[in-house]
Design a protein around this motif. Structure first.
Motif, short mmCIF file in Angstrom:
data_model
loop_
_atom_site.label_atom_id
_atom_site.label_comp_id
_atom_site.label_asym_id
_atom_site.label_seq_id
_atom_site.Cartn_x
_atom_site.Cartn_y
_atom_site.Cartn_z
N ASP A 55 0.82 -1.21 0.00
CA ASP A 55 0.00 0.00 0.00
C ASP A 55 0.85 1.26 0.00
O ASP A 55 0.37 2.34 -0.36
CB ASP A 55 -0.92 0.03 1.22
CG ASP A 55 -2.09 -0.94 1.09
OD1 ASP A 55 -2.38 -1.33 -0.06
OD2 ASP A 55 -2.69 -1.29 2.10
N ILE A 56 2.11 1.15 0.44
CA ILE A 56 2.98 2.32 0.46
C ILE A 56 3.51 2.57 -0.95
O ILE A 56 4.02 1.66 -1.61
CB ILE A 56 4.17 2.12 1.42
CG1 ILE A 56 3.67 1.98 2.86
CG2 ILE A 56 5.15 3.27 1.31
CD1 ILE A 56 3.12 3.25 3.46
N ARG A 57 3.39 3.81 -1.43
CA ARG A 57 3.87 4.15 -2.77
C ARG A 57 4.69 5.43 -2.69
O ARG A 57 4.49 6.25 -1.79
CB ARG A 57 2.70 4.31 -3.75
CG ARG A 57 1.90 3.03 -3.92
CD ARG A 57 0.77 3.20 -4.92
NE ARG A 57 1.23 3.24 -6.29
CZ ARG A 57 1.44 2.17 -7.05
NH1 ARG A 57 1.27 0.96 -6.57
NH2 ARG A 57 1.83 2.30 -8.30
N ILE A 58 5.62 5.59 -3.62
CA ILE A 58 6.48 6.76 -3.67
C ILE A 58 6.37 7.34 -5.08
O ILE A 58 6.19 6.60 -6.05
CB ILE A 58 7.94 6.37 -3.33
CG1 ILE A 58 8.85 7.61 -3.31
CG2 ILE A 58 8.48 5.33 -4.28
CD1 ILE A 58 10.23 7.33 -2.75
N ASP A 59 6.44 8.68 -5.18
CA ASP A 59 6.29 9.24 -6.51
C ASP A 59 7.48 8.85 -7.39
O ASP A 59 8.60 8.68 -6.93
CB ASP A 59 6.09 10.76 -6.46
CG ASP A 59 7.34 11.53 -6.09
OD1 ASP A 59 8.15 11.77 -6.98
OD2 ASP A 59 7.48 11.88 -4.90
N HIS A 60 7.19 8.68 -8.66
CA HIS A 60 8.15 8.14 -9.62
C HIS A 60 9.43 8.95 -9.67
O HIS A 60 10.54 8.41 -9.64
CB HIS A 60 7.48 8.10 -11.00
CG HIS A 60 8.31 7.50 -12.07
ND1 HIS A 60 8.20 7.87 -13.39
CD2 HIS A 60 9.30 6.55 -12.04
CE1 HIS A 60 9.04 7.17 -14.12
NE2 HIS A 60 9.72 6.37 -13.33
N GLN A 61 9.30 10.26 -9.72
CA GLN A 61 10.47 11.12 -9.84
C GLN A 61 11.38 10.98 -8.63
O GLN A 61 12.61 10.92 -8.76
CB GLN A 61 10.05 12.58 -10.01
CG GLN A 61 11.18 13.49 -10.46
CD GLN A 61 10.66 14.77 -11.08
OE1 GLN A 61 9.51 15.15 -10.89
NE2 GLN A 61 11.51 15.43 -11.83
N SER A 62 10.79 10.92 -7.43
CA SER A 62 11.60 10.75 -6.21
C SER A 62 12.32 9.40 -6.21
O SER A 62 13.46 9.30 -5.77
CB SER A 62 10.72 10.87 -4.97
OG SER A 62 10.24 12.19 -4.81
N ALA A 63 11.62 8.37 -6.68
CA ALA A 63 12.23 7.04 -6.72
C ALA A 63 13.44 7.03 -7.65
O ALA A 63 14.48 6.44 -7.33
CB ALA A 63 11.20 6.01 -7.16
N MET A 64 13.32 7.67 -8.80
CA MET A 64 14.43 7.71 -9.75
C MET A 64 15.60 8.53 -9.20
O MET A 64 16.76 8.18 -9.38
CB MET A 64 13.98 8.29 -11.09
CG MET A 64 12.95 7.44 -11.84
SD MET A 64 13.50 5.74 -12.18
CE MET A 64 12.65 4.83 -10.87
N ALA A 65 15.28 9.62 -8.48
CA ALA A 65 16.34 10.43 -7.87
C ALA A 65 17.06 9.63 -6.78
O ALA A 65 18.29 9.69 -6.66
CB ALA A 65 15.75 11.70 -7.28
N LEU A 66 16.30 8.86 -6.02
CA LEU A 66 16.88 8.03 -4.97
C LEU A 66 17.79 6.96 -5.57
O LEU A 66 18.90 6.71 -5.09
CB LEU A 66 15.77 7.37 -4.16
CG LEU A 66 16.17 6.45 -3.02
CD1 LEU A 66 16.94 7.21 -1.95
CD2 LEU A 66 14.92 5.80 -2.41
N LEU A 67 17.34 6.36 -6.66
CA LEU A 67 18.13 5.33 -7.33
C LEU A 67 19.43 5.92 -7.89
O LEU A 67 20.51 5.35 -7.73
CB LEU A 67 17.30 4.70 -8.44
CG LEU A 67 17.98 3.64 -9.30
CD1 LEU A 67 18.56 2.53 -8.45
CD2 LEU A 67 16.99 3.09 -10.32
N GLN A 68 19.32 7.08 -8.53
CA GLN A 68 20.50 7.71 -9.10
C GLN A 68 21.50 8.09 -8.01
O GLN A 68 22.72 7.95 -8.19
CB GLN A 68 20.09 8.96 -9.90
CG GLN A 68 21.20 9.61 -10.69
CD GLN A 68 21.65 8.77 -11.88
OE1 GLN A 68 21.31 7.59 -12.01
NE2 GLN A 68 22.45 9.36 -12.75
N ALA A 69 21.00 8.57 -6.87
CA ALA A 69 21.88 8.94 -5.76
C ALA A 69 22.61 7.71 -5.22
O ALA A 69 23.79 7.79 -4.86
CB ALA A 69 21.07 9.61 -4.65
N SER A 70 21.94 6.56 -5.18
CA SER A 70 22.57 5.34 -4.70
C SER A 70 23.66 4.87 -5.65
O SER A 70 24.73 4.42 -5.22
CB SER A 70 21.52 4.24 -4.52
OG SER A 70 20.59 4.57 -3.51
#
Length: 354
Positions: A55-70
Motif C-alpha cells: 500500500d505504500i507508494r512513492i512518486d516516480h520522480q523521487s524514486a528515480m532520484a533516490l536510485l541515481q543517488a545510490s
C-alpha cells in the motif's frame, strides 16, 4: 494498513505517477550494508519494514532520484543489473502470483501488462507479435527520465522471471536499452547470453522467438490464477482511485473546490495536460471529471454538515456550489430526497440518543 500521513509524505506533490515501494526492494538488498543509503531512505520517511507493504507508494520522480543517488554513492553503474539478478519469488506480490499462475508465457506477459500499475504507475507493457518473433516493450509514460540502473533492472528482472518460471530464456533474441552507453557489458553478456544488445532504443524491450511465447509456466494453476486476477484487479482499481490520474484530480479538487477553479480546464492545467487529454486519461480509468467532482462533494458534504458552526450556505461554498439551492438539489439526489437540514437534524437526534 499503511499510515496515511506516511503515504502522503512519500507522494510528494501528488502530481506525478507513483510506484510501489516494493519495487525498491531488490535495490535495498544490494545497498542495505550502506548506512548512508539507509539514512537516505529514512530522510524520505521510508523504513525497511515498509518494503513489505504494497500500500505504500512513492512518486516516480523521487524514486528515480533516490536510485541515481545510490548509484553515485556506491560508484556502481551496474546496480540495476545486480538488483535484477537478485529478483526473488514474491517480490512483485500479487502481480507476480497472478502472472506466474498462467498457462503460457504469452498469457503471463499479458497478465503482467494488465496489472503493471500495481508496481510501476509510469510503465506500461506492450506485446507486439509478428510471424517469427515478438517484441515486448516496456514504455515510460510520464516523461520522467530513467537512470540506466532502472532500465537495467527492468530487463534483467524480466529475464530472471522468465528463467525462473519457464525454465529457460533461450528464446530471447534481442535486448533493447534506452540508455546509450552500456553500464557493464560483461554483465550484459553474462545475463543475456547470446542475445544481441542494442543501446539508445526508444523503449526498453525484449525480442523473443514467437514460439517462446508458448512455453508453459512451471507454476500454472488456472483456478489460482483466476483468484489472483480478481485480487489484482481490486488492488489496481484502488491504486487508480488514489494514485492514478483520478487520484491526482481528486487531490487538486480537494484544495480548489471553493476557488472557482474546480473545472476540467483549470484542473487539467494544474496537472500539465489539456482538457481533452485529461478527459481521455480519466476515460481510460473508467471515470469522468464530473463523476469525480460529484463523488468528492458527496463525501465532503457529510463531514462539513457535522460541524454545527457551519451554515448551510457556508457548506455550499466550501463544496464549490454557486449558491445554497444548487447544493440542496445535489444533496437530495445523493441521499434519496433528504435535505442538508434534515441530515443535520438526524445527526443531532442520534447524538442525543447516544
Amino acid at each position: 494498513m499503511s499510515d496515511p500521513k506516511k503515504t502522503a509524505s512519500l507522494l510528494g506533490t501528488g502530481h506525478g505517477a507513483t510506484i510501489s515501494i516494493r519495487w525498491l526492494l531488490p535495490f535495498i538488498r544490494v545497498v542495505e550494508q550502506s548506512s548512508e543509503d539507509a539514512g537516505r531512505l529514512a530522510s524520505r520517511g521510508i523504513a525497511l519494514t515498509d518494503l513489505t507493504d504494497p500500500d505504500i507508494r512513492i512518486d516516480h520522480q523521487s524514486a528515480m532520484a533516490l536510485l541515481q543517488a545510490s548509484v553515485k554513492h556506491l560508484k556502481d553503474p551496474g546496480l540495476g543489473l545486480r538488483a535484477g539478478e537478485g529478483f526473488q519469488p514474491g517480490d512483485l506480490d500479487v502481480l507476480e502470483y497472478a502472472s506466474r499462475s498462467c498457462s503460457t508465457l504469452r498469457q503471463a506477459i499479458s497478465c503482467a501488462d494488465r496489472y503493471m500499475g500495481l508496481m510501476h504507475g509510469a510503465q506500461e507493457g506492450l506485446l507486439i507479435e509478428s510471424n517469427d518473433s515478438a517484441r515486448w516493450e516496456l514504455r515510460i509514460t510520464d516523461g520522467v527520465e530513467q537512470p540506466p540502473a532502472a532500465n537495467d533492472f527492468a530487463l534483467t528482472s524480466a529475464i530472471m522471471y522468465g528463467r525462473r518460471y519457464t525454465g529457460t530464456d533461450s528464446g530471447v533474441l534481442e535486448v533493447h536499452f534506452r540508455h546509450k552507453q552500456a553500464t557493464d557489458m560483461a554483465a550484459y553478456e553474462r545475463i543475456f547470453g547470446p542475445a544481441k544488445i542494442f543501446l539508445g532504443a526508444q523503449h526498453n524491450a525484449l525480442v523473443l522467438t514467437a514460439s517462446h511465447l508458448d512455453r508453459p509456466m512451471s507454476l500454472a494453476h488456472p483456478a489460482l490464477q483466476a483468484a489472483y486476477e480478481v485480487r489484482a484487479n481490486q488492488l489496481l482499481e484502488r491504486v487508480k482511485r488514489t494514485h492514478g490520474v483520478a487520484g491526482r484530480v481528486r487531490q487538486v479538487l480537494v484544495n480548489r473546490l471553493n476557488s472557482g477553479e474546480a473545472n476540467l480546464i483549470a484542473v487539467g492545467r494544474r496537472l500539465g495536460m489539456s482538457a481533452a487529454t485529461l478527459r481521455r486519461k480519466l476515460a481510460e480509468e473508467n471515470t469522468t471529471f464530473s463523476q469525480l467532482l460529484d463523488a468528492l462533494r458527496r463525501e465532503l458534504s457529510q463531514a462539513y454538515l457535522r460541524d454545527q458552526e457551519l451554515a448551510i450556505s457556508e457548506v455550499a461554498f466550501l463544496l464549490g456550489f454557486a449558491h445554497a439551492p444548487a447544493f440542496n438539489k445535489a444533496f437530495r439526489r445523493w441521499w434519496g430526497g433528504m435535505t442538508p437540514s434534515d441530515y443535520r437534524a438526524q445527526l443531532g437526534r442520534a447524538e442525543v440518543k447516544a
